[in-house]
Design a protein around this motif. Structure first.
Motif, mmCIF file in Angstrom:
data_model
loop_
_atom_site.group_PDB
_atom_site.id
_atom_site.type_symbol
_atom_site.label_atom_id
_atom_site.label_comp_id
_atom_site.label_asym_id
_atom_site.label_seq_id
_atom_site.Cartn_x
_atom_site.Cartn_y
_atom_site.Cartn_z
ATOM 1 N N SER B 155 0.760 -1.300 0.089
ATOM 2 C CA SER B 155 0.111 0.033 0.019
ATOM 3 C C SER B 155 0.721 1.142 -0.099
ATOM 4 O O SER B 155 0.477 2.196 -0.494
ATOM 5 N N GLN B 156 1.920 1.168 0.741
ATOM 6 C CA GLN B 156 2.517 2.298 0.761
ATOM 7 C C GLN B 156 3.338 3.025 -0.400
ATOM 8 O O GLN B 156 3.357 4.132 -0.885
ATOM 9 N N PHE B 157 4.052 1.798 -1.201
ATOM 10 C CA PHE B 157 4.746 2.070 -2.398
ATOM 11 C C PHE B 157 3.515 2.663 -3.274
ATOM 12 O O PHE B 157 4.022 3.586 -4.158
ATOM 13 N N ALA B 158 2.583 1.876 -3.438
ATOM 14 C CA ALA B 158 1.491 2.300 -4.375
ATOM 15 C C ALA B 158 1.227 3.668 -4.167
ATOM 16 O O ALA B 158 0.941 4.375 -5.053
ATOM 17 N N GLN B 159 0.790 3.950 -2.837
ATOM 18 C CA GLN B 159 0.608 5.601 -2.668
ATOM 19 C C GLN B 159 1.677 6.642 -3.165
ATOM 20 O O GLN B 159 1.210 7.519 -3.697
ATOM 21 N N PHE B 160 2.660 6.496 -2.693
ATOM 22 C CA PHE B 160 3.796 7.210 -3.134
ATOM 23 C C PHE B 160 3.791 7.222 -4.959
ATOM 24 O O PHE B 160 3.868 8.282 -5.538
ATOM 25 N N ALA B 161 3.565 5.933 -5.468
ATOM 26 C CA ALA B 161 3.710 5.987 -6.803
ATOM 27 C C ALA B 161 2.616 6.565 -7.178
ATOM 28 O O ALA B 161 2.707 7.463 -8.497
ATOM 29 N N LYS B 162 1.441 6.614 -6.909
ATOM 30 C CA LYS B 162 0.090 7.223 -7.364
ATOM 31 C C LYS B 162 0.442 8.759 -7.223
ATOM 32 O O LYS B 162 -0.178 9.343 -7.995
#
Lengths: 295, 481, 270
Positions: B155-162
């Motif tokens: 979730s965290q990586f996805a959030q930063f990526a988004k």
């Protein structure tokens, strides 16, 4: 116009309030108002907030069992803490109001938890409450009280109360000091007169201490209520609201909604309902104290 | 100055050559680890022993006929040799991460880096992981000094990526030549390489080899033997699994193993998890109910500690480190902490296959590629260059080796010589059939928390069906809000 | 009966405070294994290993200094601003006074943690992150409501005649505040300063939000780091709690005398 004529002092008063109101408005009210704006949006903290009207509020009231569960937790937590902590603080204050070596020593001791940081307190009690190694259960088992050795923080039935107890342990000394300051303002003559009349300790408490300490009680209760709604650090450090949100209070729910789930708009709406709850509770309290005791 | 120009000219030339070379060897890239392990042929005494993970290193592994033989380590990367670190321009940046326990070793690496690049400074900014999850995004986004930062896989990586916070590292030579290729996947998003997953860890239970030897227990190999082992271990006075039901982040690690063999294949598993994550399926589905029932069976067999739902991470670790528990169901990353409590545990730990099916298991363990290092897109060009140079420094074999051996953590970097005995003992697992930790396929943190809470409640004694229905309702409400 | 009850109650609470304190104090000298197996026993051998490790890690003294600076400035400045405002509010007879009081009272109800994103963005813009000044300012802003709330109710209790007599003597509102209201409110100010001290000293939320540089961290934040760093070691956590608390306890014991004296002085006069 009229103000100027009859109350020329008021202008000076405004100047005296100005620095306080300036800091307060800029650094507290303004962010709070921004929050009000966010409560009408869906916002994940990344993009631009999307306006959704009152959706967050209607959803919370119609489709969110968790919110009501946590609200219930918070009310139970607050009632318990306010009642017990105030009672303990008052009784300890009565016991320790006179200045002797022992009382000063005990006051110092009782106030001691207050100077610990909340994170320290949380860590200490996390250790004490451990169901298998913790001093509480080890002690209980030593005395053969095995059935009282609960899974304190691990059970949905006890976690909230275990944290409430920690909160009381943490802050009773602080409230006791407030009470001592208040009780020492009560003229000794009143007690002397009561003693001459042959009043027992309990009668003295009922007829002198309690009514004379009411203004202090009002302050203590108001403060404890608000403090209990903010017992964020303890809950966050001890259980994070678990198990199954049984020890969640509004403050942790809001924090986690905002920063664990990134629903900042919804969290803002939750916080506004929390503010309303506290305001209602405080008003009710004041009304009760006022009508019952005429303060 | 002068040396830098020369270095960059050299780098340019090397770059051209390597691009050509890369085109030639593009086929072997991304080859699986276990499938094509070439054998050195000689038999060896102890499974798991290895001489490192460089391309010339040897590892003691069981071959198809069950004999222990030395094989060459192959980690599915190119056969090109790794590139040296880039040099950094002058300036000061911040390195944001949550690994407080790595503070000292990372500082020693930073000191070396600063000595090699005078005028360049890196300050570590460390937050506890819970707070990092909660506030790092907001803080890093508004802080251009935070030129390099780490994220969790999921979730965290996805959030930063988004949030479009990371630069693409795909064109960096170290990406292709210094990092284990399979491990790069966790740092990819939308066709870009937005981060380098630095750690190669096993989210797999760890077991006390001394206890197993002393009690003459065989390692359980399926659900039936697992349950009977739990009963045996409990009867012998041990806590079978030191599971910390009072601390969700660790309690949830076991979910990886429970999911591991629960679906016919990885794609199906992924689809099922996504369905729960987005609300198109709920926890009462047969697949999830079946898994929840296995938790229940394990609880009934006494696999979990007394008062399991109140056991903190510290208490669980202590149970294991003091030899009161046989298995610590967290991951290889806990071995350092175990040794900090009880140094005698050094060399007495290995990874435990938690297999909860009686069918033939597809996977024997879990790995994860995390501590994903990224360069902040909002940082200045110069600061980005420093950050990039520091990542290139971290992924050189010798530096990664310092980090790995000091933290008891495998790294996703090639040509690392592991000297730490516990890393050597578990190195063989890099060649086993392990699954990329499925727990992190839940991208909605709120949903994943509820899923894990439901399972904790079941271990705590709540009835399976009612609990799953209750939590499904909570998830539904959360997703429809 | 009263005596028995009193002794029983006082002893119970005293024990409830002494035992955890002893566990922490003793635990800091033990190994982890011993902390768990015999929490209340004396350490088998007194080891300063944990302390050495903590101190060689460095930083905790800086954190302590930061906490002292932030807390003392916050408390003193809040007391000055709040007592002026509270005095003015308690003396204002018109609607504005009540509205202003209500405005501050509202601040009591707004939970701090919900405002943290707007506050963070605002402080970022004002360049007040990673700054002790920023922490002092946010402390003042968040503690003004409770201070004004307490002080206003105390000022309202004071007999009005006293102020009116001085007003006739030609003293302006500010002189009355300084020479009459302030000295009279010593017990209230004492009590309020304890509140403020506790809030500032314990505050975790705002340092967590506004401070990232390790040389600007306050104690609670540093303790949280230690919790992350040694999450698995209660003996280390206890050591950190000890190191963080000992100077405070010494200071507290030292100040206890003047503190009690202040309270009783107010009582005699009142």
């Amino acid at each position: 116009m009229q103000k100027k004529k009859s109350r020329p002092d008021h202008r000076v008063y405004y100047w005296m309030i100005l620095p306080a109101i300036f800091i307060y408005a800029a650094l507290y009210l303004y962010p709070a108002i921004s929050n009000l704006r966010y409560s009408l949006t869906r916002w994940d903290g990344i993009g631009t907030p999307k306006f959704v009207g009152l959706h967050n509020f209607t959803n919370m009231l119609t489709n969110d069992d968790l919110f009501f569960k946590v609200l219930g937790n918070n009310v139970r937590f607050s009632l318990l803490v306010v009642t017990l902590q105030t009672a303990f603080a008052l009784f300890f204050a009565i016991f320790l109001v006179k200045n002797t070596r022992t009382t000063i020593f005990l006051r110092t001791l009782y106030f001691f938890p207050t100077i610990l940081s909340s994170v320290s307190v949380a860590m200490i009690w996390l250790f004490l409450y451990d169901p298998n190694f913790g001093a509480i259960n080890v002690g209980l088992k030593k005395f053969g009280l095995n059935s009282f050795a609960l899974n304190w923080l691990g059970s949905e039935n006890s976690a909230l109360y275990a944290i409430a107890f920690t909160q009381i342990w943490f802050h009773t000394g602080q409230m006791m000091v407030i009470y001592i300051a208040g009780l020492q303002q009560i003229p000794l003559e009143l007690y002397e007169a009561a003693e001459v009349d042959g009043a027992s300790k309990w009668q003295q408490f009922k007829s002198v201490t309690w009514p004379m300490a009411l203004p202090t009680t009002a302050v203590v209760i108001a403060y404890t209520t608000i403090q209990s709604f903010r017992a964020f650090d303890l809950v966050y450090a001890m259980t994070q609201g678990g198990p199954n949100n049984s020890s969640s209070i509004l403050a942790t729910l809001i924090y986690l909604t905002a920063f664990n789930e990134f629903r900042l708009g919804y969290a803002a709406a939750q916080s506004i309902l929390m503010v309303i709850t506290i305001v209602i509770l405080t008003l009710v309290q004041r009304r009760v104290i006022r009508t019952k005791y005429g303060v | 100055m002068k040396t830098k120009r020369i270095a960059s000219f050299g780098a340019l030339r090397l770059g051209v050559i390597s691009t050509l070379a890369l085109a030639l060897v593009i086929t072997p890239l991304g080859v699986g680890m276990a499938a094509s392990t070439p054998s050195f042929g000689k038999s060896c005494p102890t499974e798991g022993t290895s001489t490192g993970t460089s391309s010339k290193s040897l590892q003691c592994t069981k071959n198809s006929s069950g004999k222990l033989t030395w094989v060459y380590v192959r980690l599915g990367s190119s056969t090109l040799s790794p590139v040296p670190a880039l040099s950094a321009p002058d300036g000061t940046i911040e390195f944001w991460h949550w690994r407080a326990e790595d503070k000292i070793v990372l500082q020693s690496i930073i000191d070396k880096f600063e000595a090699a690049n005078p005028g360049t400074y890196i300050n570590q900014v460390i937050m506890p992981s819970g707070d990092y999850t909660n506030t790092a995004y907001a803080k890093i986004r508004t802080n251009p000094k935070a030129a390099i930062f780490a994220t969790f896989r999921g979730s965290q990586f996805a959030q930063f990526a988004k949030g479009d916070m990371m630069t693409d590292l795909n064109s960096q030579r170290y990406t292709k030549r210094n990092v284990v290729a399979n491990g790069l996947v966790a740092g990819q998003y939308g066709g870009k390489q937005l981060g380098i997953p630095y750690q190669y860890l096993f989210n797999n239970p760890v077991y006390n080899t001394a206890i197993f030897a002393k009690e003459k227990w065989a390692l359980p190999t399926n659900l039936t033997t697992l349950l009977s082992w739990c009963k045996t271990a409990k009867a012998a006075g041990y806590t079978p699994l030191a599971w910390s039901g009072g601390f969700r982040p660790n309690a949830g690690q076991i979910l990886n193993s429970m999911l591991m063999n629960s679906a016919p294949d990885y794609a199906t598993l992924q689809n099922r998890i996504e369905a729960i994550d987005t609300g198109s399926a709920d926890l009462t589905s047969p697949w999830f109910t079946d898994m929840a029932n296995k938790y229940k069976k394990m609880a009934d067999a006494g696999c979990f500690p007394e008062n399991a739902t109140g056991v903190t991470d510290a208490a669980a670790l202590n149970l294991f480190a003091t030899g009161k528990a046989a298995v610590l169901p967290t991951g290889s990353f806990s071995m350092g902490a175990v040794k900090a409590i009880n140094p005698d545990m050094s060399g007495k730990m290995n990874l435990f296959s938690l297999i909860t099916t009686d069918d033939k298991p597809q996977y024997v363990g879990i790995h994860n590629n995390t501590f994903i290092l990224s360069v902040n897109k909002n940082a200045t060009r110069t600061n980005q260059k420093i950050a990039n140079a520091f990542i290139s420094y971290l992924v050189t074999g010798s530096i990664a080796g310092i980090y790995a051996n000091a933290t008891s953590q495998h790294v996703n970097v090639l040509d690392v010589n592991y000297t730490n005995v516990d890393l050597l003992n578990t190195s063989a697992w890099q060649a086993k059939k392990t699954l990329l930790a499925p727990r992190f396929l839940w991208l909605n943190q709120g949903v994943r928390d509820l899923v894990e809470d439901a399972l904790i409640a079941i271990v705590g004694g709540k009835p399976v069906d009612a609990t799953l229905a209750d939590f499904s309702k909570q998830i539904k409400q959360k997703l429809s809000a | 009966m009263y005596k028995v009850l009193r002794t029983l109650a006082l002893t119970t609470f005293a024990i409830a405070i002494v035992i955890p304190t002893a566990i922490v104090a003793l635990g800091s000298f033990k190994s982890d294994v011993e902390v768990y197996s015999k929490p209340l026993a004396l350490p088998t051998n007194w080891s300063f290993r944990n302390y050495n490790r903590l101190i060689s890690d460095g930083g905790i003294f800086t954190n302590f200094k930061n906490s002292v600076i932030v807390t003392s400035f916050s408390v003193v400045l809040t007391l000055i601003l709040a007592s002026m405002a509270a005095f003015a509010i308690s003396r204002m007879t018109n609607v504005t006074g009540r509205v202003l009081f209500g405005l501050f009272a509202l601040g009591l109800a707004i939970p701090g943690q919900v405002n943290i994103i707007p506050i963070y963005l605002l402080f970022q813009r004002l360049h007040l992150t990673n700054s002790l000044l920023g922490l002092v300012l946010i402390n003042i802003a968040t503690t003004l409501p409770i201070s004004i709330f307490i002080l206003t109710s105390f000022f309202r209790e004071l007999p009005k005649e006293m102020f009116e007599v001085s007003a006739i003597d030609g003293a302006g509102p500010f002189q009355i505040y300084r020479s009459i209201a302030l000295p009279l409110s010593r017990p209230a100010m004492g009590a309020t300063s304890i509140f403020l001290f506790v809030i500032s000293w314990n505050d975790l939320l705002y340092p967590l939000l506004l401070v990232t540089q390790s040389d600007k961290k306050t104690l609670p934040l540093a303790l949280l780091d230690y919790r992350g760093e040694y999450a698995t070691s209660f003996s280390m956590i206890f050591t950190a709690v000890m190191v963080a608390s000992i100077p405070m306890v010494v200071m507290y014991l030292f100040m206890q005398r003047s503190f009690i004296a202040g309270l009783t002085a107010g009582a005699v006069k009142g």
